[in-house]
Enzyme design. Structure first.
Site, PDB file in Angstrom:
ATOM      1  CD  GLU A  80      -2.459   1.296   3.286  1.00 52.44           C
ATOM      2  OE1 GLU A  80      -3.513   1.659   2.570  1.00 52.44           O
ATOM      3  OE2 GLU A  80      -1.793   0.717   4.083  1.00 52.44           O
ATOM      4  CE  LYS A 179      -6.976   1.036   4.307  1.00 57.06           C
ATOM      5  NZ  LYS A 179      -6.349   1.510   4.752  1.00 57.06           N
ATOM      6  CB  CYS A 212      -3.785  -1.572   5.489  1.00 55.26           C
ATOM      7  SG  CYS A 212      -2.797  -1.244   6.147  1.00 55.26           S
TER       8      CYS A 212
END
Length: 488
Positions: A80, A179, A212
């Site tokens: 990321e 995300k 994440c």
């Protein structure tokens, strides 16, 4: 109506070809990248300057991708923020963004760059995949124009998304994921209106992808595993390590084990923000991992995995996490319990005072049982058994049930729960269990120096986390990290 004979033969033949192409194992790669960051600026740079910085990072990534392909890797995950870093406002990240189409458009940017131009980053990533015949997973920024007819449209007329992309070995865009669970400082990005559960099929199983902070929440992470039954999760991350439970290698390996999937985690490498820790994890433990706070070096990791881990003979049996813990009486009274804080959560602790024994500590509905034997009790190190049953509310809100054996920072009990990286106490054995109300429990064993213990512990189907052999290194923590999604 029955199919004609020739049609049937053709179908059977096609199936045979597909099965021949499908493989039982595959070679995975992840690259931990020391990102080249842009200079801090209040004003947006020119698109040319933005692309120049991204190309510097892609030069490094391309070297890793070539090396991975030469070593036989079928897929590589990069981190990321790996192409432009994270020092941005909403305005200053804009020159780094591209419009990323839905993969349904069937597009190979490498061979047809003009179709959705300008897309120089997608073109280059696509060519890296195509030229090296490897799946490439990268994280970039997507922009989508909007107008006042959309009530949610930001005032600057566009949505900006933290986005993972996957290109197949021909260079075709096969996956795009926005995300959903943004970490608090990510004000440069928008949330997608709905969480996206993104999967794609390969000759070596079904893959899912998220990013994440997503890992701590139900959507899309749990949906991909429990409902869509992916075999392997791809995980670009910029993970800041938080001891004792949330260092990257420790938590990601535990998540793979608790969820029963392969997990390919590529972290950024930036030690001043405690960012390091990448790995290739299987349901039975880490195949390879990297944790390095001493230097600023990136690292390529490569390992073999089962394509369909659920079908593997090594796949762990289903676990009833509270079966053992509910069957035993309390091991010890609570007259020496005390409170301590771990990452803003108040745990109930009891000290491990004897060289061997059985202890219990409870908080609310969670009782944690520990059986243990220490190789040599040291006067200068203190361990506690801890329990937490409650809602974590700092930097995100999520309900936890945690049982933990951990080393305190000093012999002062007020330091229990503070971050510790090293220990000298060796255990002969340990067995940890808890009366969990959730089926989602992640087993963590962390040794001194933030080292994992693959092959040295197992989870029994009655919910006990036990040492299989005598632990080879001193223990920092042994933890059952439970997530009760329904109580968020």
């Amino acid at each position: 109506m029955l199919p004609s004979q020739p049609l049937l033969h053709a179908a059977v033949f096609a199936l045979a070809v597909l099965q021949a192409l499908a493989s039982d194992t595959f070679t995975a790669a992840v690259y931990e990248h020391a990102v080249i960051l842009p200079d801090a600026t209040d004003e947006p740079v020119s698109p040319d300057d933005a692309l120049a910085l991204m190309n510097k990072n892609m030069d490094v990534l391309e070297g890793a991708i070539k090396e991975a392909a030469q070593q036989g890797a079928h897929i590589i995950v990069t981190p990321e923020d790996g192409i432009y870093g994270w020092r941005f406002t909403r305005g200053t990240i804009y020159p780094y963004l591209e419009d990323i189409p839905d993969p349904a458009v069937n597009w190979i940017p490498c061979t047809d760059p003009a179709r959705f131009a300008p897309a120089p980053v997608q073109e280059r990533l696509s060519c890296m995949a195509r030229n090296n015949s490897i799946y490439v997973v990268a994280n970039i920024g997507d922009k989508k124009p909007c107008n006042s007819s959309d009530a949610g449209c930001p005032s600057d007329g566009r949505y900006q998304y933290n986005t993972d992309v996957v290109f197949d070995p021909e260079g075709k865009l096969v996956a795009r994921y926005h995300k959903y669970n943004l970490f608090m400082p990510e004000t440069q990005f928008n949330y997608p209106k709905e969480p996206e559960a993104v999967t794609f099929e390969t000759p070596f199983g079904k893959f899912g992808i998220f990013t994440c902070f997503d890992i701590l929440f139900r959507e899309p992470a749990l949906v991909l595993v429990s409902e869509l039954q992916v075999d392997t999760v791809l995980f670009p991350t910029a993970w800041m390590n938080v001891l004792p439970f949330l260092t990257a290698v420790e938590f990601h390996s535990a998540w793979a084990m608790g969820m029963g999937v392969n997990f390919l985690a590529a972290n950024t490498h930036y030690t001043s923000m405690s960012m390091t820790g990448s790995g290739i994890y299987a349901p039975d433990g880490a195949r390879t991992y990297y944790y390095n706070m001493k230097t600023e070096d990136g690292r390529l990791l490569i390992a073999e995995l089962d394509s369909h881990p659920r079908l593997s003979p090594a796949f762990p049996p289903a676990v009833n996490w509270s079966l053992y813990a509910l069957s035993v009486e309390r091991f010890s009274p609570n007259d020496h319990d005390f409170r301590g804080r771990i990452f803003y959560d108040w745990f109930t602790f009891t000290e491990v005072t004897k060289p061997e024994g059985n202890l219990t500590v409870c908080q609310k509905d969670l009782c944690c049982h520990l059986s243990y034997k220490v190789a040599g009790k040291r006067e200068d190190e203190v361990y506690v058994l801890g329990a937490f049953d409650g809602l974590h509310v700092v930097e995100g809100q999520y309900y936890l049930q945690i049982c933990t054996l951990l080393k305190c920072k000093t012999t002062d009990l007020n330091t229990c729960g503070q971050p510790v990286e090293t220990a000298q106490t060796k255990f002969e054995m340990f067995s940890l269990s808890g009366t969990f109300g959730t089926n989602y429990v992640f087993p963590e064993v962390l040794y001194s120096g933030v080292q994992l213990a693959p092959g040295e512990f197992e989870v029994l189907n009655d919910g006990r986390l036990i040492s299989k052999t005598r632990p080879t290194k001193p223990v920092v923590t042994v933890t059952l990290f439970g997530r009760w999604y329904e109580k968020d």
